[in-house]
Structures are given as structure tokens and as C-alpha cells.
Design a protein around this motif. Structure first.
Motif, PDB file in Angstrom:
ATOM      1  N   ASP A 552       0.834  -1.200   0.000  1.00  0.00           N
ATOM      2  CA  ASP A 552       0.000   0.000   0.000  1.00  0.00           C
ATOM      3  C   ASP A 552       0.869   1.249   0.000  1.00  0.00           C
ATOM      4  O   ASP A 552       2.070   1.194   0.306  1.00  0.00           O
ATOM      5  CB  ASP A 552      -0.905   0.012   1.244  1.00  0.00           C
ATOM      6  N   VAL A 553       0.252   2.368  -0.330  1.00  0.00           N
ATOM      7  CA  VAL A 553       0.929   3.657  -0.218  1.00  0.00           C
ATOM      8  C   VAL A 553       1.223   3.912   1.263  1.00  0.00           C
ATOM      9  O   VAL A 553       0.332   3.817   2.102  1.00  0.00           O
ATOM     10  CB  VAL A 553       0.063   4.792  -0.795  1.00  0.00           C
ATOM     11  N   PHE A 554       2.478   4.222   1.562  1.00  0.00           N
ATOM     12  CA  PHE A 554       2.900   4.441   2.953  1.00  0.00           C
ATOM     13  C   PHE A 554       2.804   5.924   3.268  1.00  0.00           C
ATOM     14  O   PHE A 554       3.510   6.749   2.679  1.00  0.00           O
ATOM     15  CB  PHE A 554       4.329   3.938   3.140  1.00  0.00           C
ATOM     16  N   MET A 555       1.916   6.271   4.192  1.00  0.00           N
ATOM     17  CA  MET A 555       1.688   7.670   4.542  1.00  0.00           C
ATOM     18  C   MET A 555       2.720   8.118   5.579  1.00  0.00           C
ATOM     19  O   MET A 555       2.772   7.566   6.678  1.00  0.00           O
ATOM     20  CB  MET A 555       0.278   7.855   5.098  1.00  0.00           C
ATOM     21  N   CYS A 556       3.542   9.100   5.221  1.00  0.00           N
ATOM     22  CA  CYS A 556       4.504   9.655   6.178  1.00  0.00           C
ATOM     23  C   CYS A 556       4.924  11.033   5.694  1.00  0.00           C
ATOM     24  O   CYS A 556       4.610  11.447   4.568  1.00  0.00           O
ATOM     25  CB  CYS A 556       5.713   8.743   6.336  1.00  0.00           C
ATOM     26  N   GLU A 557       5.659  11.746   6.548  1.00  0.00           N
ATOM     27  CA  GLU A 557       6.021  13.122   6.224  1.00  0.00           C
ATOM     28  C   GLU A 557       7.084  13.208   5.138  1.00  0.00           C
ATOM     29  O   GLU A 557       7.275  14.261   4.522  1.00  0.00           O
ATOM     30  CB  GLU A 557       6.522  13.856   7.478  1.00  0.00           C
ATOM     31  N   ASP A 558       7.797  12.095   4.854  1.00  0.00           N
ATOM     32  CA  ASP A 558       8.859  12.094   3.848  1.00  0.00           C
ATOM     33  C   ASP A 558       8.403  11.544   2.503  1.00  0.00           C
ATOM     34  O   ASP A 558       9.234  11.400   1.599  1.00  0.00           O
ATOM     35  CB  ASP A 558      10.045  11.258   4.346  1.00  0.00           C
ATOM     36  N   MET A 559       7.141  11.238   2.355  1.00  0.00           N
ATOM     37  CA  MET A 559       6.690  10.531   1.164  1.00  0.00           C
ATOM     38  C   MET A 559       6.876  11.342  -0.123  1.00  0.00           C
ATOM     39  O   MET A 559       7.014  10.761  -1.206  1.00  0.00           O
ATOM     40  CB  MET A 559       5.214  10.121   1.322  1.00  0.00           C
ATOM     41  N   VAL A 560       6.896  12.662  -0.019  1.00  0.00           N
ATOM     42  CA  VAL A 560       7.132  13.510  -1.191  1.00  0.00           C
ATOM     43  C   VAL A 560       8.594  13.932  -1.272  1.00  0.00           C
ATOM     44  O   VAL A 560       9.207  13.892  -2.341  1.00  0.00           O
ATOM     45  CB  VAL A 560       6.218  14.750  -1.158  1.00  0.00           C
ATOM     46  N   ALA A 561       9.182  14.330  -0.126  1.00  0.00           N
ATOM     47  CA  ALA A 561      10.579  14.769  -0.122  1.00  0.00           C
ATOM     48  C   ALA A 561      11.518  13.676  -0.604  1.00  0.00           C
ATOM     49  O   ALA A 561      12.523  13.954  -1.274  1.00  0.00           O
ATOM     50  CB  ALA A 561      10.974  15.231   1.280  1.00  0.00           C
ATOM     51  N   ASP A 562      11.207  12.415  -0.307  1.00  0.00           N
ATOM     52  CA  ASP A 562      12.060  11.298  -0.719  1.00  0.00           C
ATOM     53  C   ASP A 562      11.990  11.027  -2.219  1.00  0.00           C
ATOM     54  O   ASP A 562      12.713  10.154  -2.723  1.00  0.00           O
ATOM     55  CB  ASP A 562      11.680  10.023   0.039  1.00  0.00           C
ATOM     56  N   HIS A 563      11.136  11.752  -2.914  1.00  0.00           N
ATOM     57  CA  HIS A 563      11.000  11.558  -4.357  1.00  0.00           C
ATOM     58  C   HIS A 563      11.983  12.415  -5.155  1.00  0.00           C
ATOM     59  O   HIS A 563      12.169  12.187  -6.351  1.00  0.00           O
ATOM     60  CB  HIS A 563       9.563  11.900  -4.777  1.00  0.00           C
ATOM     61  N   MET A 564      12.649  13.365  -4.506  1.00  0.00           N
ATOM     62  CA  MET A 564      13.492  14.318  -5.220  1.00  0.00           C
ATOM     63  C   MET A 564      14.726  13.644  -5.828  1.00  0.00           C
ATOM     64  O   MET A 564      15.267  12.669  -5.299  1.00  0.00           O
ATOM     65  CB  MET A 564      13.935  15.431  -4.272  1.00  0.00           C
ATOM     66  N   CYS A 565      15.190  14.207  -6.956  1.00  0.00           N
ATOM     67  CA  CYS A 565      16.341  13.622  -7.671  1.00  0.00           C
ATOM     68  C   CYS A 565      17.580  13.548  -6.797  1.00  0.00           C
ATOM     69  O   CYS A 565      18.292  12.542  -6.800  1.00  0.00           O
ATOM     70  CB  CYS A 565      16.654  14.468  -8.911  1.00  0.00           C
ATOM     71  N   GLU A 566      17.849  14.647  -6.047  1.00  0.00           N
ATOM     72  CA  GLU A 566      19.087  14.653  -5.262  1.00  0.00           C
ATOM     73  C   GLU A 566      19.076  13.579  -4.181  1.00  0.00           C
ATOM     74  O   GLU A 566      20.128  13.061  -3.788  1.00  0.00           O
ATOM     75  CB  GLU A 566      19.331  16.030  -4.632  1.00  0.00           C
ATOM     76  N   GLN A 567      17.870  13.212  -3.707  1.00  0.00           N
ATOM     77  CA  GLN A 567      17.783  12.146  -2.714  1.00  0.00           C
ATOM     78  C   GLN A 567      18.200  10.806  -3.328  1.00  0.00           C
ATOM     79  O   GLN A 567      18.881   9.987  -2.680  1.00  0.00           O
ATOM     80  CB  GLN A 567      16.357  12.053  -2.171  1.00  0.00           C
ATOM     81  N   TYR A 568      17.802  10.575  -4.562  1.00  0.00           N
ATOM     82  CA  TYR A 568      18.182   9.339  -5.242  1.00  0.00           C
ATOM     83  C   TYR A 568      19.690   9.307  -5.498  1.00  0.00           C
ATOM     84  O   TYR A 568      20.349   8.276  -5.297  1.00  0.00           O
ATOM     85  CB  TYR A 568      17.419   9.200  -6.558  1.00  0.00           C
ATOM     86  N   GLU A 569      20.244  10.432  -5.921  1.00  0.00           N
ATOM     87  CA  GLU A 569      21.684  10.464  -6.173  1.00  0.00           C
ATOM     88  C   GLU A 569      22.464  10.230  -4.883  1.00  0.00           C
ATOM     89  O   GLU A 569      23.444   9.477  -4.862  1.00  0.00           O
ATOM     90  CB  GLU A 569      22.071  11.804  -6.803  1.00  0.00           C
ATOM     91  N   ASP A 570      22.034  10.868  -3.794  1.00  0.00           N
ATOM     92  CA  ASP A 570      22.742  10.723  -2.517  1.00  0.00           C
ATOM     93  C   ASP A 570      22.700   9.282  -2.019  1.00  0.00           C
ATOM     94  O   ASP A 570      23.707   8.742  -1.539  1.00  0.00           O
ATOM     95  CB  ASP A 570      22.133  11.644  -1.460  1.00  0.00           C
ATOM     96  N   SER A 571      21.534   8.645  -2.095  1.00  0.00           N
ATOM     97  CA  SER A 571      21.414   7.278  -1.585  1.00  0.00           C
ATOM     98  C   SER A 571      22.229   6.301  -2.432  1.00  0.00           C
ATOM     99  O   SER A 571      22.861   5.376  -1.901  1.00  0.00           O
ATOM    100  CB  SER A 571      19.945   6.853  -1.539  1.00  0.00           C
ATOM    101  N   LEU A 572      22.243   6.487  -3.738  1.00  0.00           N
ATOM    102  CA  LEU A 572      23.063   5.619  -4.596  1.00  0.00           C
ATOM    103  C   LEU A 572      24.546   5.833  -4.325  1.00  0.00           C
ATOM    104  O   LEU A 572      25.327   4.869  -4.273  1.00  0.00           O
ATOM    105  CB  LEU A 572      22.737   5.895  -6.069  1.00  0.00           C
ATOM    106  N   ASP A 573      24.956   7.095  -4.158  1.00  0.00           N
ATOM    107  CA  ASP A 573      26.356   7.368  -3.803  1.00  0.00           C
ATOM    108  C   ASP A 573      26.722   6.672  -2.496  1.00  0.00           C
ATOM    109  O   ASP A 573      27.816   6.107  -2.353  1.00  0.00           O
ATOM    110  CB  ASP A 573      26.577   8.878  -3.648  1.00  0.00           C
ATOM    111  N   ALA A 574      25.815   6.737  -1.521  1.00  0.00           N
ATOM    112  CA  ALA A 574      26.084   6.121  -0.220  1.00  0.00           C
ATOM    113  C   ALA A 574      26.233   4.610  -0.349  1.00  0.00           C
ATOM    114  O   ALA A 574      27.113   4.003   0.279  1.00  0.00           O
ATOM    115  CB  ALA A 574      24.959   6.466   0.758  1.00  0.00           C
TER     116      ALA A 574
END
Length: 583
Positions: A552-574
Motif C-alpha cells: 500500500d501507499v505508505f503515509m509519512c512526512e517524507d513521502m514527497v521529499a524522498d522523491h526528489m532527484c538529489e535524494q536518489y543520487e545521494d542514496s546511490l552514492d552512499a
């Protein structure tokens, strides 16, 4: 903004920076200032303040960019003024009382260090080296820059539609089609019952918060529930390395503003002064290898911005598609009804966009492969969000229709794609070759999810499931007094068991099947889910796409912020850094 310094010596930093700024003022006023002492302690208390998660989303930006700079300026100006007027004790007494209104208990150093631990390790520059004209933005700055880029794109799109009546007519027709479907299918009634009714009665925010708390209890280990197999770092290390490189192209497709929000290394101003140079700097390709930049918004038909580049590292021609950055993109997103596509069923808006984009630039890509230099190169299709969903469907189209022949290597890297494809009801008329082509396309696709990003779980069927769960919560909370809901929201009272039971029954009950709401999945061989652990670092999970689609869709305060491009780049770099350390 100095208050952003976090660590065990935070109070010493505050004292040093404040003392350095007001040294000249104190030399003229040798008398100890109680006002200054209260203000410094108040500033420390401001950063210690602890609020519930939903409130913190609004409080943190104000604390960082408004209240802390204001306190810094006040520390400089107010103490000498209070001493001169002889009201030092009175002012300090009033200030001290006001600061005690802030709730204490925030463990600020650990909170911020956990959140940024991976980024600090990966992106720390050598001692003494600074970017000549540009440095890596903070997480908040990146989010604001991404929001600004969307606002600019939306404004330009609106102005363009006003200048082009046929484009506006297409918008209205698409919106009318969507409204007609929602009303006729009954989805509109479900959304009205779950969202509009509690919204008008002031319960919607309470219901969302309660559902979030329930999901955190029952769905704490979502990636583990969908594992394709128990992964070791080496099992998905190649997918992570490939994704790290391709994510740069997906970000670059958005344009300069999004590149600036995600950039992670020192850059000279000249390297970012044009779109093409910014793309080359971020992706590592030369300007001569950028073969196509499609950024035209003047036509009657919306075509996703995209770029075509030669990636000599992977010996591929890369087609990178932009995600949602305009009103036209949003309209494509909401056309989530299914339609027939490549003998299966697909997201209507993205299926149409895949066809439109191929009609616009397909022949140019085919001509590149005719050149002797690129005859043996493969094709990589990538994108983020809307661009990722469209890339998945275009990849299927290329395989099914043999657009590049039988032997050409075609791969797809999709970042934050929504569920876009299903083979439901299609096996009756699929011949073996057609089904083999679809399976080959899926086998050559890798998808990526960052932490709590909600977009990879958004489809017409999952939205219906979310509405059903919210309605199940509302069926109980509508009989509660406001004060009791208030206590549950602020976590002064535990969630009653009858709400847990109501949500559990809603999950177990299957929704009535309706036309246009086929259960879809991300058409990928594997989904790399990058999940943040308890200490703020990332773990990678190799998940099954069909099992991910059942969540199901997980309702939380980060559900939109975690969609940003820089978040994906940072997590892959990590993850790349973590895997390198383990090797």
C-alpha cells in the motif's frame, strides 16, 4: 544560518561565533550582559526543541532560516542597548520566560548527523579545497530549488497555454476525460467518502496521522516483505553502480535548476553557465556527445523534454526523459486509467507519451546507430518519476515492435517509476514471440526506490486501497470527541484497538473490480529499494516488482521529499561507497 552546525561541541561553536561577531561591541561595554547570556541559551534551546514529525516539517525551515538568523542579529544588537537603557535585568527576565515556552528534548546533533551521515562521508572535499563559484546545497536548499524549478516550469506552461488555445483545449479535454472516468467508475465516490467528507469536518489530518502510525507499526519492514532473494552487497552491486551513473542523466534531463540542486562536487561558474555545459559537467560526457536536447514547449502536443547523449563508458546511446516539471506533466500523471498497450495494459497518460516521444525523436536515434562509430553501441533509456514510467513503456515498445532490430542491446533504468504495466487478460491472444519480447524488455529493466518515496506505489488500484484504509479510520474517528482525536494526534493517547481492527478489515477486503483500474506493477526484473536504517545510513534490497506492487501507499512526512532527484543520487552514492568499503 550558523545554527546549522551540529555536533557534540555545538554550544562551544555558538559561543565562539557570537563572541567573534560582537567583540567590538563588548569592548565598549565591559559590564557582563545577562541579556546576551539568555539569548545564547535561548538559541541553544531553539535547536533543542522537539516536536512531532508532522509539525517538524513546517517548524524546521522556520527555525533554520528565520528564527535562528533573527536570534543571531538580536545577540549583536540587543545587549548593548539594554545595558545603555538600564533594563538589562527586566529584558532578560522577559526573554527567559518566552524561551521556556519551547518544548525541550531534541537530540539535535544525532538527528542531523544521522540524516546526513552518508552525504558527509561521500561529498567531503579535501582540506582547504573549496568550490570556486558553487558548493553543494543543503537538503532543504535542494528541495526548495527543485520546487522553484517546478514553479517556473508550471508558470511557463500556463503562459504557453494562454498563447496557444489548441494546447489549452487539449488540457481541458484530458481533464474532462479523467473526471468522466472518475465519476462513472465510482472512484470519485470512494475518494469523496475517504477524503472530502473528513476534510470538511476537520478530521482528515487526524486520519492521515493515525494511518501513518498504524503503518509504522504493521509495515515496519516493507523492503524485507518484497525481497526477491536474500541479497548480499555483491548481488546488487552492479545494479547500484549502473544506477549511480544513469541517475545523473535522469537528473540532467530536468535542466539546470535540478542539476544545481543535486550537484555534489566543486564547480566553476563557466561549467554551469549553459544547459549543455551543466549536463556535461553532471554526467561526465563531452559537449560533442550531446546529440539532442529537446526542450520545445511551443507545439500543440506536449512532449516530455529529453536528451540523447553518447556514453562512451558504457558504450551506449542514452535517452534520458524528464519527469514532472510542468502542468502538462501533471495532466499526464493523473491519466492513470489503463489502456491497451503492446498487447498488455498500461498507464494511459504515459503510454500516449511514449508513443508521442518516439514519433518526435525516434528517427533521430535510429540514424545515430547507422553511423559507423555507434553501430555496436547499445541503447539505454532512463528517467525519473514520469520520465521513468514513460521510459519503462518505451522500452517495452522497442522490444515488442523491434524498433532497433533483434540484436541491439536495449536497457532501461527507471528511478521512482509508478506502476505502469500489466499483462492481465493479455495471455489469451499473446503468441510466444510477443510474450518473449515483453519478458525480455522486463528482464532488461532495473527500477529504483528511495526510502519512503510514494510515487512507485501510486496507481489507480493503490489509490483506491488507500482511500479504503482512510475511510476505515474515519469510520471510527467520526464518533470520537475532538479532544480525544487531539490527544491521539499529538501522541498523548494510544491509538484504540478498534481503529487497528477497522484498518485490518479494510486491507483484507478486496475492492470491487472496475474498468480502467487494472492492478499494475513496475515492469522491471528487479527493484533496488534504498532504505535508510536506524543510524541514517542506507541499506540496499533487491525486491520483486510484483511483490512491491502489492504494498500500500505508505503515509509519512517524507513521502514527497524522498522523491526528489538529489535524494536518489545521494542514496546511490552512499550505497556505492558502502559496497566499496566492504570489498
Amino acid at each position: 544560518q550558523k545554527g546549522r552546525k551540529m555536533g557534540s561541541a555545538w554550544s562551544e561553536d555558538v559561543a565562539k561565533e557570537t563572541t567573534g561577531v560582537i567583540a567590538s561591541v563588548e569592548s565598549a561595554s565591559p559590564k557582563p550582559s545577562r541579556v546576551r547570556e539568555v539569548l545564547v541559551n535561548g538559541r541553544r534551546r531553539l535547536w533543542d526543541a522537539e516536536f512531532p514529525r508532522f509539525v517538524r516539517v513546517l517548524f524546521d525551515p522556520w527555525r533554520e532560516y528565520v528564527w535562528d538568523p533573527t536570534l543571531t542579529l538580536t545577540i549583536i544588537l540587543l545587549p548593548p542597548l539594554a545595558n545603555a537603557l538600564g533594563v538589562d535585568y527586566l529584558v532578560s527576565y522577559l526573554l527567559e520566560g518566552s524561551f521556556y515556552l519551547l518544548p525541550s528534548g531534541r537530540a539535535h546533533p544525532d538527528d542531523y548527523l544521522r540524516r546526513n551521515a552518508a552525504n558527509q562521508v561521500l561529498h567531503a572535499s579535501p582540506a582547504g579545497i573549496r568550490a570556486p563559484h558553487f558548493h553543494r546545497p543543503s537538503d532543504l536548499h535542494s528541495a526548495l530549488q527543485g520546487a522553484f524549478a517546478f514553479a517556473c516550469g508550471a508558470a511557463a506552461d500556463i503562459v504557453g497555454s494562454l498563447m496557444n488555445p489548441r494546447k489549452m483545449k487539449k488540457w481541458l479535454a484530458a481533464l474532462s476525460q479523467f473526471k468522466t472516468y472518475v465519476d462513472a467508475s465510482g472512484v470519485g465516490d470512494e475518494l469523496e467518502e475517504a477524503i472530502l467528507k473528513p476534510l470538511l469536518r476537520g478530521r482528515l489530518l487526524d486520519n492521515i496521522k493515525i494511518l501513518n502510525d498504524i503503518q509504522e507499526t504493521t509495515d515496519a519492514n516493507r523492503p524485507e516483505q518484497t525481497l526477491q532473494k536474500t541479497p548480499s552487497p555483491k548481488d546488487i552491486s552492479q545494479e547500484i553502480k549502473d544506477g549511480t551513473r544513469m541517475m545523473r542523466f535522469a537528473t540532467a534531463a530536468y535542466g539546470t535548476e535540478m542539476i544545481l540542486s543535486a550537484i555534489d562536487k566543486p564547480a566553476d561558474k563557466q561549467e554551469l553557465d549553459s544547459l549543455k555545459r551543466a549536463i556535461c559537467f553532471h554526467t561526465g560526457v563531452s559537449t560533442e556527445d550531446i546529440k539532442l536536447l529537446y526542450v520545445n514547449d511551443k507545439g500543440d502536443c506536449h512532449v516530455l523534454h529529453h536528451l540523447v547523449a553518447i556514453d562512451r563508458v558504457t558504450k551506449s546511446i542514452v535517452l534520458a526523459l524528464r519527469g514532472t516539471l510542468s502542468i502538462s506533466g501533471v495532466i499526464v500523471d493523473i491519466q492513470a486509467m489503463d489502456c491497451q498497450y503492446c498487447t498488455g495494459k498500461a498507464h494511459t497518460g504515459m503510454a500516449e507519451m511514449a508513443d508521442i516521444l518516439w514519433a518526435q525523436s525516434g528517427d533521430k536515434i535510429q540514424k545515430l546507430f547507422e553511423e559507423d562509430e555507434f553501430k555496436n553501441f547499445g541503447l539505454i533509456i532512463t528517467g525519473h518519476s514520469l520520465g521513468a514510467g514513460t521510459a519503462c513503456l518505451l522500452n517495452i515498445k522497442c522490444h515488442v515492435e523491434k524498433l532497433f532490430g533483434e540484436d541491439r542491446s536495449i536497457k532501461c533504468f527507471a528511478f521512482a517509476p509508478p506502476p505502469t504495466f500489466s499483462t492481465c487478460d493479455s495471455h489469451e491472444y499473446l503468441d510466444e514471440k510477443m510474450e518473449a519480447s515483453i519478458q525480455k524488455a522486463i528482464a532488461n529493466t532495473v527500477a529504483y526506490i528511495h526510502d519512503n518515496d510514494c510515487v512507485p506505489f501510486l496507481s489507480m488500484s493503490t489509490i483506491r486501497r488507500l482511500a479504503k484504509m482512510l475511510d476505515a479510520v474515519d469510520n471510527v474517528t467520526e464518533h470520537m470527541w475532538f479532544f480525544r482525536r487531539f490527544q491521539i494526534f499529538w501522541e498523548y493517547r494510544d491509538i484504540p484497538q478498534d481503529i487497528f481492527d477497522s484498518v485490518a478489515r479494510a486491507r483484507e477486503t478486496k475492492s470491487k473490480p472496475i474498468d480502467g483500474a487494472c492492478d499494475m506493477a513496475i515492469p522491471a526484473r528487479i527493484v533496488i529499494w534504498m532504505k535508510k536504517n536506524a543510524v541514517g545510513l542506507f541499506d540496499g534490497y533487491g525486491c520483486d516488482a510484483n511483490m512491491v506492487a502489492q504494498l500500500d501507499v505508505f503515509m509519512c512526512e517524507d513521502m514527497v521529499a524522498d522523491h526528489m532527484c538529489e535524494q536518489y543520487e545521494d542514496s546511490l552514492d552512499a550505497l556505492v561507497a558502502a559496497h566499496s568499503d566492504q570489498e
